[in-house]
Design a protein around this motif. Structure first.
Motif, PDB file in Angstrom:
ATOM      1  N   GLN A 135      39.008  30.246 -71.247  1.00 55.20           N
ATOM      2  CA  GLN A 135      37.867  31.150 -71.143  1.00 55.20           C
ATOM      3  C   GLN A 135      36.708  30.698 -72.024  1.00 55.20           C
ATOM      4  O   GLN A 135      35.540  30.841 -71.652  1.00 55.20           O
ATOM      5  CB  GLN A 135      38.291  32.576 -71.499  1.00 55.20           C
ATOM      6  CG  GLN A 135      39.053  33.270 -70.387  1.00 55.20           C
ATOM      7  CD  GLN A 135      39.312  34.725 -70.670  1.00 55.20           C
ATOM      8  OE1 GLN A 135      39.501  35.130 -71.823  1.00 55.20           O
ATOM      9  NE2 GLN A 135      39.339  35.547 -69.636  1.00 55.20           N
ATOM     10  N   ALA A 136      37.015  30.140 -73.176  1.00 51.04           N
ATOM     11  CA  ALA A 136      35.946  29.648 -74.063  1.00 51.04           C
ATOM     12  C   ALA A 136      35.210  28.492 -73.409  1.00 51.04           C
ATOM     13  O   ALA A 136      33.975  28.398 -73.481  1.00 51.04           O
ATOM     14  CB  ALA A 136      36.548  29.209 -75.394  1.00 51.04           C
ATOM     15  N   ARG A 137      35.944  27.609 -72.728  1.00 51.97           N
ATOM     16  CA  ARG A 137      35.307  26.480 -72.048  1.00 51.97           C
ATOM     17  C   ARG A 137      34.474  26.955 -70.861  1.00 51.97           C
ATOM     18  O   ARG A 137      33.411  26.401 -70.588  1.00 51.97           O
ATOM     19  CB  ARG A 137      36.367  25.488 -71.567  1.00 51.97           C
ATOM     20  CG  ARG A 137      37.171  24.837 -72.687  1.00 51.97           C
ATOM     21  CD  ARG A 137      37.966  23.642 -72.164  1.00 51.97           C
ATOM     22  NE  ARG A 137      38.876  24.002 -71.091  1.00 51.97           N
ATOM     23  CZ  ARG A 137      40.107  24.420 -71.276  1.00 51.97           C
ATOM     24  NH1 ARG A 137      40.581  24.572 -72.520  1.00 51.97           N
ATOM     25  NH2 ARG A 137      40.893  24.706 -70.246  1.00 51.97           N
ATOM     26  N   ARG A 138      34.940  27.971 -70.185  1.00 53.74           N
ATOM     27  CA  ARG A 138      34.224  28.452 -69.009  1.00 53.74           C
ATOM     28  C   ARG A 138      32.907  29.117 -69.387  1.00 53.74           C
ATOM     29  O   ARG A 138      31.991  29.195 -68.553  1.00 53.74           O
ATOM     30  CB  ARG A 138      35.120  29.419 -68.216  1.00 53.74           C
ATOM     31  CG  ARG A 138      36.309  28.721 -67.590  1.00 53.74           C
ATOM     32  CD  ARG A 138      37.295  29.674 -66.937  1.00 53.74           C
ATOM     33  NE  ARG A 138      38.519  28.963 -66.586  1.00 53.74           N
ATOM     34  CZ  ARG A 138      39.586  29.529 -66.030  1.00 53.74           C
ATOM     35  NH1 ARG A 138      39.567  30.823 -65.744  1.00 53.74           N
ATOM     36  NH2 ARG A 138      40.661  28.812 -65.745  1.00 53.74           N
ATOM     37  N   GLU A 139      32.809  29.617 -70.599  1.00 55.52           N
ATOM     38  CA  GLU A 139      31.558  30.241 -71.041  1.00 55.52           C
ATOM     39  C   GLU A 139      30.431  29.225 -71.156  1.00 55.52           C
ATOM     40  O   GLU A 139      29.256  29.591 -71.082  1.00 55.52           O
ATOM     41  CB  GLU A 139      31.782  30.948 -72.380  1.00 55.52           C
ATOM     42  CG  GLU A 139      32.648  32.209 -72.276  1.00 55.52           C
ATOM     43  CD  GLU A 139      32.912  32.838 -73.633  1.00 55.52           C
ATOM     44  OE1 GLU A 139      32.432  32.271 -74.636  1.00 55.52           O
ATOM     45  OE2 GLU A 139      33.588  33.882 -73.689  1.00 55.52           O
ATOM     46  N   THR A 140      30.767  27.948 -71.370  1.00 52.51           N
ATOM     47  CA  THR A 140      29.736  26.905 -71.490  1.00 52.51           C
ATOM     48  C   THR A 140      29.692  26.019 -70.244  1.00 52.51           C
ATOM     49  O   THR A 140      29.097  24.954 -70.256  1.00 52.51           O
ATOM     50  CB  THR A 140      30.020  26.028 -72.723  1.00 52.51           C
ATOM     51  OG1 THR A 140      31.326  25.426 -72.601  1.00 52.51           O
ATOM     52  CG2 THR A 140      29.973  26.860 -73.996  1.00 52.51           C
TER      53      THR A 140
END
Length: 321
Positions: A93-98
């Motif tokens: 999810q952290a990667r998908r935010e960027t």
């Protein structure tokens, strides 16, 4: 790296079991539930590659476990893969935010003829549903998948995700309300889906704006996922005029370096419904999935072109539906 049975090996394993050939119990139990483990992991994670990795991790944990105390291998394996998928989802999810541009789930080829369960689970694996599931918390998503898609009880889910049954019930309630408020309210039958998809494909590749306008809902939304790897719309394209113009323009120029004349396209079963797979230069270059309303008009289009997300489509032969 530890050995894990792949799909074709599972098929051979089933043959061996049917022929009553000796099979190691550890491999047999895992092979029997491998498809289920992938199905659970894919719905929790939204990516086929991560789901396969979660299944690999589940195999390694299963190999190292003391199976003499495992009374129910299916429940035990689902518990392992659910927790692995939850951990992977939190970091993902952290990667998908960027992520560059809209993020869409990875498409997968499904085949109801090979797997009758696909028919019953088609809605839970649809692109539209997976997009909605992206808005849930990791725990809510896992609970919703296990309860609504696979019919596990709250108690079984509590054991799988290592939470209290009361917290699982609360998460299930929140997730169900959230999904019901956002999921498509109409599911077209297969014949209607195929008919509209064929007409859309002919109009889009032929640059026929008039037919496109007839097929598109006035507030249709086009989501294009290139992930910064290929040129796509960086924001959702909203409205029939803009979406029709976007597709009409595509038909007049090379797409991902492939001339339209050199491109092939086939109807295929994507995520439990009829979709389109585009190929050229020896590779799959994009997929399209359409959502319809009760009148048969297209309300949403999900276009995945990020090459990193097409592996599950590329590695299998695209069959005509």
């Amino acid at each position: 790296m530890a050995y894990v049975p792949q799909a074709e090996e599972v098929a051979r394993l089933r043959f061996d079991l049917a022929a009553r050939r000796p099979v190691h119990p550890m491999t047999a139990a895992f092979g029997e539930h491998r498809n289920l483990l992938f199905s659970v992991a894919y719905r929790i994670l939204g990516t086929a590659a991560d789901a396969e990795d979660a299944v690999q991790d589940a195999w390694m944990k299963w190999s190292a476990a003391d199976r003499s105390e495992v009374a129910d291998p299916k429940a035990y394996l689902v518990r392992i893969v659910s927790n692995v998928a939850l951990d992977r989802l939190r970091s993902a999810q952290a990667r998908r935010e960027t992520y560059v541009g809209p993020w869409l789930p990875e498409p997968i080829l499904t085949n109801a003829a090979e797997d009758p369960a696909t028919v019953d689970l088609a809605d839970s694996v649809s692109m539209a549903m997976l997009v909605v599931l992206e808005t849930l918390s990791p725990l809510e998503r896992a609970v919703f998948v296990l309860k609504e898609a696979f019919g596990f009880s709250h108690g079984e889910i509590a054991e799988a995700v290592e939470r209290s049954e009361s917290s699982v019930r609360q998460a299930a309630h929140r997730a169900r309300e959230h999904v019901q408020a956002r999921r498509p309210r109409f599911h077209a039958d297969r014949a209607r889906q195929r008919e509209v998809t064929e007409r859309f494909f002919a109009a889009a590749t032929g640059g026929d704006i008039n037919t496109l306008m007839q097929l598109l809902s006035p507030d249709v939304t086009l989501w294009t996922d290139g992930g910064g790897k290929v040129r796509q719309a960086m924001r959702p394209v909203i409205g029939a005029d803009k979406v029709a113009t976007w597709f009409a323009a595509i038909s007049t120029r090379p797409y991902q370096g492939v001339e339209i004349a050199d491109m092939t396209a086939e109807l295929a079963e994507l995520n439990g419904s009829v979709g389109i797979v585009f190929a050229g230069a020896g590779r799959v270059i994009a997929t399209l999935a359409l959502d319809l309303d009760h009148t048969g008009h297209i309300t949403a289009i999900h276009n995945v072109a990020n090459p990193d997300k097409l592996g599950a489509v590329t590695i299998r032969v695209v069959r005509q539906v």
